[in-house]
Design a protein around this motif. Structure first.
Motif: not given
Length: 185
Positions: A165-185
């Motif tokens: 992800a080319g944006d820090e806030r998008l990276s943070a969102l994806l990491a947050n979603l991964a922790g809640g939906t995919a179990g990997a970050a």
């Protein structure tokens, strides 16, 4: 629909629980700017306006595309068309930019998708985008964007999407979603 839509969008932003201090700052900024706009959904009425983005997920991870003008990997999204809600705009933009038959995994009893992130950022031509981001299900098909859209598009597993992800806030969102939906970050 104007004032009802405006109230519904404002309420969803006010009720949003931010993932971090950066999103909290964006929520505060969003509300200050949004409340001062005569028509926050019309990109021609003011250089500050609401946009809609889609976080496209599926069994293969997350879809990111290399933005043609910015040259960075981002989620699909863009301006809201006249008479369109931000969540409908996010869904339309995801379909247009990915070629996937995306759908919302859940909607409320009013047919409104859950807001997963609020971001305020500079857009092109001196615009400021009040970006509302929604989670969409992209299935597992290969993206097939039409001519004119970025052809640099792919599924990434969650950790690769966070890194790419080319944006820090998008990276943070994806990491947050991964922790809640995919179990990997």
């Amino acid at each position: 629909m104007g004032s009802t839509l405006r109230e519904r969008v404002r309420r969803s932003v006010v009720e949003r629980v931010p993932i971090d201090t950066a999103e909290q700052e964006c929520i505060t900024q969003f509300l200050e700017l949004f409340d001062g706009l005569a028509d926050p959904f019309d990109q021609t009425a003011d250089p500050v306006h609401v946009t809609g983005s889609a976080i496209v997920t599926g069994p293969r991870g997350v879809v990111l595309l290399r933005h043609k003008r910015l040259g960075m990997w981002l989620q699909p999204g863009g301006h809201v068309d006249p008479g369109e809600t931000p969540w409908a705009g996010a869904l339309r933009e995801a379909r247009e930019e990915t070629g996937l038959e995306v759908v919302f995994p859940t909607v409320d009893d009013e047919g409104v998708a859950s807001l997963v992130h609020v971001d305020v950022h500079p857009g092109g031509r001196g615009h400021t985008h009040l970006d509302l981001r929604y989670l969409v299900d992209g299935g597992d098909a290969d993206p097939s964007p039409p001519e004119g859209e970025s052809q640099e598009i792919a599924w990434f597993d969650w950790s690769a999407a966070v890194e790419r992800a080319g944006d820090e806030r998008l990276s943070a969102l994806l990491a947050n979603l991964a922790g809640g939906t995919a179990g990997a970050a």
